[in-house]
Scaffold this motif. Structure first.
Motif, PDB file in Angstrom:
ATOM      1  N   MET A 178       0.793  -1.043   0.033  1.00  0.00           N
ATOM      2  CA  MET A 178       0.064  -0.027   0.032  1.00  0.00           C
ATOM      3  C   MET A 178       0.875   1.359  -0.176  1.00  0.00           C
ATOM      4  SD  MET A 178      -3.024   1.116   2.696  1.00  0.00           S
ATOM      5  CE  MET A 178      -3.709  -0.753   2.434  1.00  0.00           C
ATOM      6  N   LYS A 179       0.492   2.170  -0.804  1.00  0.00           N
ATOM      7  CA  LYS A 179       1.391   3.576  -0.829  1.00  0.00           C
ATOM      8  C   LYS A 179       1.255   4.219   0.605  1.00  0.00           C
ATOM      9  CE  LYS A 179      -0.607   3.316  -5.461  1.00  0.00           C
ATOM     10  NZ  LYS A 179      -1.556   2.383  -5.115  1.00  0.00           N
ATOM     11  N   GLN A 180       2.706   4.474   0.824  1.00  0.00           N
ATOM     12  CA  GLN A 180       2.481   5.151   2.483  1.00  0.00           C
ATOM     13  C   GLN A 180       1.740   4.450   3.447  1.00  0.00           C
ATOM     14  OE1 GLN A 180       1.910   9.435   2.351  1.00  0.00           O
ATOM     15  NE2 GLN A 180       3.371   9.988   0.958  1.00  0.00           N
ATOM     16  N   LYS A 181       2.281   3.272   3.456  1.00  0.00           N
ATOM     17  CA  LYS A 181       1.625   2.228   4.257  1.00  0.00           C
ATOM     18  C   LYS A 181       1.167   2.820   5.610  1.00  0.00           C
ATOM     19  CE  LYS A 181       1.696  -2.416   6.201  1.00  0.00           C
ATOM     20  NZ  LYS A 181       2.525  -3.567   6.310  1.00  0.00           N
ATOM     21  N   GLY A 182      -0.206   2.713   6.180  1.00  0.00           N
ATOM     22  CA  GLY A 182      -0.795   3.256   7.204  1.00  0.00           C
ATOM     23  C   GLY A 182      -1.248   4.724   7.156  1.00  0.00           C
ATOM     24  N   THR A 183      -1.344   5.186   5.894  1.00  0.00           N
ATOM     25  CA  THR A 183      -1.834   6.517   5.768  1.00  0.00           C
ATOM     26  C   THR A 183      -2.953   6.545   4.807  1.00  0.00           C
ATOM     27  OG1 THR A 183      -0.552   7.524   4.366  1.00  0.00           O
ATOM     28  CG2 THR A 183       0.685   7.381   6.172  1.00  0.00           C
ATOM     29  N   VAL A 184      -3.602   7.592   4.813  1.00  0.00           N
ATOM     30  CA  VAL A 184      -4.891   7.686   3.794  1.00  0.00           C
ATOM     31  C   VAL A 184      -4.317   8.577   2.702  1.00  0.00           C
ATOM     32  CG1 VAL A 184      -5.868   9.563   4.685  1.00  0.00           C
ATOM     33  CG2 VAL A 184      -7.223   7.925   3.436  1.00  0.00           C
ATOM     34  N   ASN A 185      -3.151   9.108   2.747  1.00  0.00           N
ATOM     35  CA  ASN A 185      -2.566  10.175   1.726  1.00  0.00           C
ATOM     36  C   ASN A 185      -2.771   9.829   0.362  1.00  0.00           C
ATOM     37  OD1 ASN A 185      -2.419  11.754   4.093  1.00  0.00           O
ATOM     38  ND2 ASN A 185      -0.182  11.530   4.258  1.00  0.00           N
ATOM     39  N   MET A 186      -2.010   8.649   0.199  1.00  0.00           N
ATOM     40  CA  MET A 186      -1.913   8.244  -1.154  1.00  0.00           C
ATOM     41  C   MET A 186      -3.025   6.748  -1.553  1.00  0.00           C
ATOM     42  SD  MET A 186      -0.087  10.247  -2.928  1.00  0.00           S
ATOM     43  CE  MET A 186       0.490   9.250  -4.154  1.00  0.00           C
ATOM     44  N   ALA A 187      -3.621   6.463  -0.436  1.00  0.00           N
ATOM     45  CA  ALA A 187      -4.467   5.086  -0.627  1.00  0.00           C
ATOM     46  C   ALA A 187      -5.538   5.350  -1.790  1.00  0.00           C
ATOM     47  CB  ALA A 187      -4.993   4.503   0.714  1.00  0.00           C
ATOM     48  N   ILE A 188      -5.677   4.386  -2.642  1.00  0.00           N
ATOM     49  CA  ILE A 188      -6.729   4.318  -3.600  1.00  0.00           C
ATOM     50  C   ILE A 188      -7.836   3.455  -3.137  1.00  0.00           C
ATOM     51  CG2 ILE A 188      -7.487   3.885  -6.033  1.00  0.00           C
ATOM     52  CD1 ILE A 188      -5.432   5.980  -5.994  1.00  0.00           C
ATOM     53  N   PHE A 189      -9.240   4.193  -2.951  1.00  0.00           N
ATOM     54  CA  PHE A 189     -10.234   3.443  -2.678  1.00  0.00           C
ATOM     55  C   PHE A 189     -11.005   3.003  -3.795  1.00  0.00           C
ATOM     56  CE2 PHE A 189      -8.967   5.471   1.006  1.00  0.00           C
ATOM     57  CZ  PHE A 189      -9.426   4.869   1.926  1.00  0.00           C
ATOM     58  N   VAL A 199      -5.014  -7.976   8.489  1.00  0.00           N
ATOM     59  CA  VAL A 199      -5.187  -6.564   8.328  1.00  0.00           C
ATOM     60  C   VAL A 199      -4.269  -5.920   9.608  1.00  0.00           C
ATOM     61  CG1 VAL A 199      -6.883  -4.654   8.326  1.00  0.00           C
ATOM     62  CG2 VAL A 199      -7.497  -6.891   7.591  1.00  0.00           C
ATOM     63  N   THR A 200      -3.289  -5.148   9.132  1.00  0.00           N
ATOM     64  CA  THR A 200      -2.579  -4.525  10.067  1.00  0.00           C
ATOM     65  C   THR A 200      -3.294  -3.366  11.031  1.00  0.00           C
ATOM     66  OG1 THR A 200      -1.700  -2.889   8.710  1.00  0.00           O
ATOM     67  CG2 THR A 200      -0.782  -4.789   8.778  1.00  0.00           C
ATOM     68  N   HIS A 201      -2.748  -2.732  12.035  1.00  0.00           N
ATOM     69  CA  HIS A 201      -3.318  -1.580  12.685  1.00  0.00           C
ATOM     70  C   HIS A 201      -3.261  -0.589  11.836  1.00  0.00           C
ATOM     71  CE1 HIS A 201      -4.112  -4.023  16.411  1.00  0.00           C
ATOM     72  NE2 HIS A 201      -2.806  -4.021  16.559  1.00  0.00           N
ATOM     73  N   GLU A 202      -2.089  -0.368  11.106  1.00  0.00           N
ATOM     74  CA  GLU A 202      -1.990   0.771  10.286  1.00  0.00           C
ATOM     75  C   GLU A 202      -3.083   0.896   9.024  1.00  0.00           C
ATOM     76  OE1 GLU A 202       1.755  -0.009  12.520  1.00  0.00           O
ATOM     77  OE2 GLU A 202       0.186  -1.390  11.050  1.00  0.00           O
ATOM     78  N   GLU A 203      -3.346  -0.468   8.761  1.00  0.00           N
ATOM     79  CA  GLU A 203      -4.413  -0.325   7.537  1.00  0.00           C
ATOM     80  C   GLU A 203      -5.722  -0.241   8.043  1.00  0.00           C
ATOM     81  OE1 GLU A 203      -2.029  -3.701   4.677  1.00  0.00           O
ATOM     82  OE2 GLU A 203      -3.175  -4.298   6.362  1.00  0.00           O
ATOM     83  N   GLU A 204      -6.053  -0.669   9.238  1.00  0.00           N
ATOM     84  CA  GLU A 204      -7.225  -0.282   9.789  1.00  0.00           C
ATOM     85  C   GLU A 204      -7.604   1.085  10.389  1.00  0.00           C
ATOM     86  OE1 GLU A 204      -9.721  -1.470  14.048  1.00  0.00           O
ATOM     87  OE2 GLU A 204      -7.874  -2.502  13.428  1.00  0.00           O
ATOM     88  N   ALA A 205      -6.464   1.697  10.454  1.00  0.00           N
ATOM     89  CA  ALA A 205      -6.462   3.084  10.847  1.00  0.00           C
ATOM     90  C   ALA A 205      -6.697   3.921   9.328  1.00  0.00           C
ATOM     91  CB  ALA A 205      -5.032   3.706  11.439  1.00  0.00           C
ATOM     92  N   ALA A 206      -5.795   3.464   8.165  1.00  0.00           N
ATOM     93  CA  ALA A 206      -6.097   4.211   7.065  1.00  0.00           C
ATOM     94  C   ALA A 206      -7.384   3.984   6.501  1.00  0.00           C
ATOM     95  CB  ALA A 206      -5.041   3.719   6.108  1.00  0.00           C
ATOM     96  N   PHE A 207      -7.958   2.626   6.636  1.00  0.00           N
ATOM     97  CA  PHE A 207      -9.146   2.489   6.174  1.00  0.00           C
ATOM     98  C   PHE A 207     -10.482   3.563   7.096  1.00  0.00           C
ATOM     99  CE2 PHE A 207     -13.446   0.261   7.560  1.00  0.00           C
ATOM    100  CZ  PHE A 207     -14.012   0.273   6.212  1.00  0.00           C
ATOM    101  N   LEU A 208     -10.481   3.332   8.370  1.00  0.00           N
ATOM    102  CA  LEU A 208     -11.187   4.458   8.904  1.00  0.00           C
ATOM    103  C   LEU A 208     -11.055   5.820   8.636  1.00  0.00           C
ATOM    104  CD1 LEU A 208     -10.940   2.665  12.765  1.00  0.00           C
ATOM    105  CD2 LEU A 208     -13.036   2.472  10.987  1.00  0.00           C
TER     106      LEU A 208
END
Length: 275
Positions: free
Chosen positions: A1-12, A146-155
């Motif tokens: 995931m791009k910039q894992k753990g952040t929503v900055n670059m994540a594609i939904f 699912v990592t804590h970082e991914e959960e945080a980025a999802f939320l």
């Protein structure tokens, strides 16, 4: 995931933009830049129309599956096997990290992994339609991997949908029988209250406004006061007054039992979908 753990670059990515998928896509576009949202649908014109409205992108389902960091599978349970069968080769070719997000009633995380052809990280959600206006109640369970970082980025990416509540997967079906199905019950109650007002002589528009705002305000008071609904109900029911007579009429007709049975019936139907 791009910039894992952040929503900055994540594609939904959203495959299926019907009532629920479309509501979640709208929510995502309130939380992340629209260019990071991609929509796909069996009827491409529907995805293109919503993408044009929201300022995001439309693509076919395979392209969305190849790109999205969070891939929402927004199809009905009976269509999930077909969709996952189409996407499995695309997902298998990916070398980067991604998370599948399922909202299909009755289908477990393990089932989604089997259908998709791999032990991919999966977040199971059960949203409701008020997500479209940022007032939703979404239940979710992060699956194994699912990592804590991914959960945080999802939320973080879905804050525009409203409230989220994490539940063990074994309780998702029971919770959804309230929050997922509940808006339909509430709409019935609003309509019934308004019909009662019309019967008493109120104009339809006024009766509906009174009913809808009354439910909205009462619900907010429960949330903000922390008081038990029964206590709040008693505060409105003056001795010998009008309200307690209305409550009596509801109880005579099994109002609470009917509401309880609606939740139970929805829950039992969800269990039946598991086959």
């Amino acid at each position: 995931m791009k910039q894992k753990g952040t929503v900055n670059m994540a594609i939904f990515g959203f495959i299926g933009v019907g009532n629920m998928g479309g509501a979640l896509a709208r929510a995502a576009c309130r939380s992340v830049p629209a260019e990071q949202v991609v929509l796909a649908n069996r009827t491409p014109e529907k995805a293109r129309a919503l993408a044009a409205e929201l300022g995001c992108r439309a693509a076919d389902s395979r392209a969305a599956a190849a790109e999205a960091d969070f891939l929402f599978l927004g199809v009905k349970p009976q269509m999930m096997a077909e969709l996952c069968g189409q996407l499995a080769p695309v997902l298998a070719e990916r070398k980067d990290r991604f998370v599948l997000v399922t909202m299909a009633a009755g289908l477990t995380i393990e089932t989604i992994q089997k259908l998709a052809g791999g032990e991919y990280p999966v977040i199971r959600i059960m949203p409701n339609t008020p997500c479209a206006i940022g007032e939703g109640m979404t239940l979710y369970t992060p699956g194994p991997g699912v990592t804590h970082e991914e959960e945080a980025a999802f939320l973080a990416g879905m804050t525009g949908a409203g409230e989220f509540l994490s539940l063990p997967e074994r309780l998702i079906d029971a919770g959804s029988a309230i929050s997922g199905c509940g808006p339909a019950y509430v709409y019935l109650f609003i309509e019934a209250l308004a019909d009662g007002g019309v019967t008493c002589g109120l104009p339809r528009a006024d009766a509906q406004k009174l009913a809808a705002q009354t439910l909205a305000g009462a619900a907010r008071l429960v949330q903000q006061s922390g008081r038990h609904p029964g206590e709040l109900k008693d505060a409105v029911c003056s001795p010998g007054g009008t309200t307690v007579q209305g409550v009596r009429a509801l109880e005579e007709r099994g109002f609470r039992a009917a509401a309880m049975n609606a939740v139970i019936a929805a829950y039992e139907k969800t269990l039946a979908l598991k086959g």
